[in-house]
Scaffold this active site. Structure first.
Site, PDB file in Angstrom:
ATOM      1  N   GLY A   1       0.818  -1.205   0.000  1.00  0.00           N
ATOM      2  CA  GLY A   1       0.000   0.000   0.000  1.00  0.00           C
ATOM      3  C   GLY A   1       0.855   1.260   0.000  1.00  0.00           C
ATOM      4  O   GLY A   1       1.744   1.424  -0.835  1.00  0.00           O
TER       5      GLY A   1
ATOM      6  N   GLY B   1     -12.448   4.380 -11.629  1.00  0.00           N
ATOM      7  CA  GLY B   1     -12.690   3.152 -12.382  1.00  0.00           C
ATOM      8  C   GLY B   1     -11.421   2.346 -12.567  1.00  0.00           C
ATOM      9  O   GLY B   1     -10.368   2.911 -12.883  1.00  0.00           O
TER      10      GLY B   1
ATOM     11  N   GLY C   1      -3.977  -2.829  -7.379  1.00  0.00           N
ATOM     12  CA  GLY C   1      -3.279  -4.113  -7.413  1.00  0.00           C
ATOM     13  C   GLY C   1      -3.175  -4.676  -8.814  1.00  0.00           C
ATOM     14  O   GLY C   1      -2.131  -5.209  -9.214  1.00  0.00           O
ATOM     15  N   ASP C   2      -4.256  -4.553  -9.589  1.00  0.00           N
ATOM     16  CA  ASP C   2      -4.239  -5.058 -10.960  1.00  0.00           C
ATOM     17  C   ASP C   2      -3.258  -4.266 -11.814  1.00  0.00           C
ATOM     18  O   ASP C   2      -2.558  -4.826 -12.659  1.00  0.00           O
ATOM     19  CB  ASP C   2      -5.641  -4.991 -11.571  1.00  0.00           C
ATOM     20  CG  ASP C   2      -6.608  -5.939 -10.883  1.00  0.00           C
ATOM     21  OD1 ASP C   2      -6.154  -6.984 -10.378  1.00  0.00           O
ATOM     22  OD2 ASP C   2      -7.819  -5.629 -10.836  1.00  0.00           O
TER      23      ASP C   2
END
Length: 305
Positions: A222, A288, A252-253
Site C-alpha cells: 500500500g 474506475g 493491485g491489478d
C-alpha cells in the site's frame, strides 16, 4: 528488447454493478439508491487492459456469457487493444458479475462467478499456441484453481515466465507454487500463504514462500510501497509515490500488469517492481479500475517528473 513484449492474461471478466445509496438496507427493508454504474471489471480483464495500454501485445483467455454484459466486456477489451480471440462465449451461462453496494457506512460486495467458473483446463489446451508465443503468463484466482494450475504447468512446459497474483486470497497447493516464477500477494495474502501470524516478520514470511518453491516473492504494501525477495538475494524495497488518490480499486491489478509488462520487456526484477509502482500510482488518480489504467507515455512522463 526491441520487439513488443507479449503478455497472456488468463482470468476473470466481470461486469461490476455499482449501486450508491445513503446506507445499506436492514433485513427485509428496501431503500432508495442514488446512482447505479455498470463498470467493466474482473481481475483478469483489468490486468489485460493495463498490459495493453502499456503497449504489450496482450491476449486474454477467459469466458463470458452470450448476453449484453459479455458483449460489453469484450468490446471494452478490444477498444484497448486486447486480443479476445481466446475468450469463449457460453450460450447457457451468464457473464460473471460483482454486485457492489457503496454507502457512507461501508461497502458490500457479492460476486457471482458465472462464466468465469467455466474457464476450464480444456480452454488452456485449446489455446496452447497463444501461451507458446508469450513472454509472460499472468494468472489470478477468480477462475477455477484447477485451470490456474493447468495454465501454469502449460506455461512452464513451454519455458514461459509465470506470474501469479494470488487474489482472492486462499491456500494454494505446493504443486502450483513450484510452477510459479513470481508471486505478487499483498501483505495479508502473504501471511495466509506463508501460514504466518499477521504480525510476523515480513522477510521471514516471504522466505517461507520461497521455501515452498516460488522463485521470487513481491509483496505490495500500500502506502509503504513494495518489497521483493529473489531466491539467493537480499530483500529489496521500493517506495510508494505521493499522488492525489481518487479510486484505489484497480491499484493491485495495475501493479501486476505493470510488473508483467516490464519483465516481458527484459527488465530485472527490481526495475520491474519500481516500474509497476509507478503504474499503480497513476491508476489510483482516476475513477474506475480499467478506465484508470495509464498508458506507457503517461508512466514515462510521471517517471520524468
Amino acid at each position: 528488447m526491441n520487439r513488443t513484449p507479449r503478455v497472456v492474461v488468463i482470468g476473470s471478466l466481470n461486469m461490476d454493478i455499482v449501486v450508491e445509496a445513503e446506507r445499506p438496507p436492514q433485513m427485509g427493508e428496501t431503500v432508495m439508491g442514488r446512482h447505479v454504474h455498470f463498470i467493466p471489471g474482473g481481475k483478469g480483464a483489468n490486468q489485460a487492459v493495463a498490459s495493453a495500454r502499456l503497449g504489450a501485445q496482450t491476449h486474454m483467455i477467459g469466458a463470458v456469457g452470450n448476453d449484453a454484459f459479455g458483449s460489453e466486456l469484450l468490446q471494452a477489451l478490444r477498444k484497448d487493444g486486447v486480443d479476445t480471440s481466446a475468450v469463449k462465449t457460453l450460450a447457457d451461462v451468464p457473464t460473471g458479475i460483482a454486485s457492489i453496494l457503496l454507502s457512507q457506512r461501508d461497502n458490500q460486495i457479492i460476486v457471482v462467478a458465472g462464466a468465469n467458473g467455466h474457464c476450464s483446463p480444456e480452454d488452456i489446451d485449446r489455446h496452447e499456441e497463444v501461451i507458446r508465443q508469450a513472454d509472460v503468463v499472468l494468472l489470478q484466482l477468480e477462475i477455477p484453481l484447477e485451470t490456474v494450475q493447468h495454465a501454469a504447468a502449460a506455461a512452464k512446459r513451454f519455458g514461459k515466465t509465470v506470474v501469479l497474483n494470488p487474489a482472492p486470497a486462499r491456500e494454494l497447493p505446493v504443486e502450483l507454487l513450484r510452477q510459479v516464477d513470481v508471486i505478487i500477494p499483498n501483505q495479508s495474502e502473504l501471511y495466509l500463504l506463508a501460514e504466518a501470524e499477521a504480525d510476523s516478520d515480513l522477510e521471514a514470511a516471504m522466505k517461507r514462500l520461497l521455501d515452498k518453491g516460488v522463485q521470487t516473492v513481491i509483496t505490495t504494501l500500500g502506502s509503504d510501497g513494495a518489497a521483493y525477495l529473489e531466491r539467493g538475494q537480499k530483500l529489496g524495497r521500493v517506495s510508494s509515490h505521493k499522488v492525489n488518490v481518487v479510486d484505489t480499486t484497480g491499484a493491485g491489478d495495475a501493479f501486476n500488469a505493470g510488473f508483467a509488462y516490464a519483465l516481458a520487456s527484459g527488465h530485472e526484477v527490481g526495475e520491474a517492481v519500481a516500474f509497476a509502482g509507478k503504474v499503480a500510482a497513476l491508476a489510483v488518480t482516476k475513477l474506475g479500475a480499467q478506465a484508470g489504467m495509464p498508458t506507457l507515455q503517461e508512466v514515462q512522463e510521471f517517471r520524468a517528473q
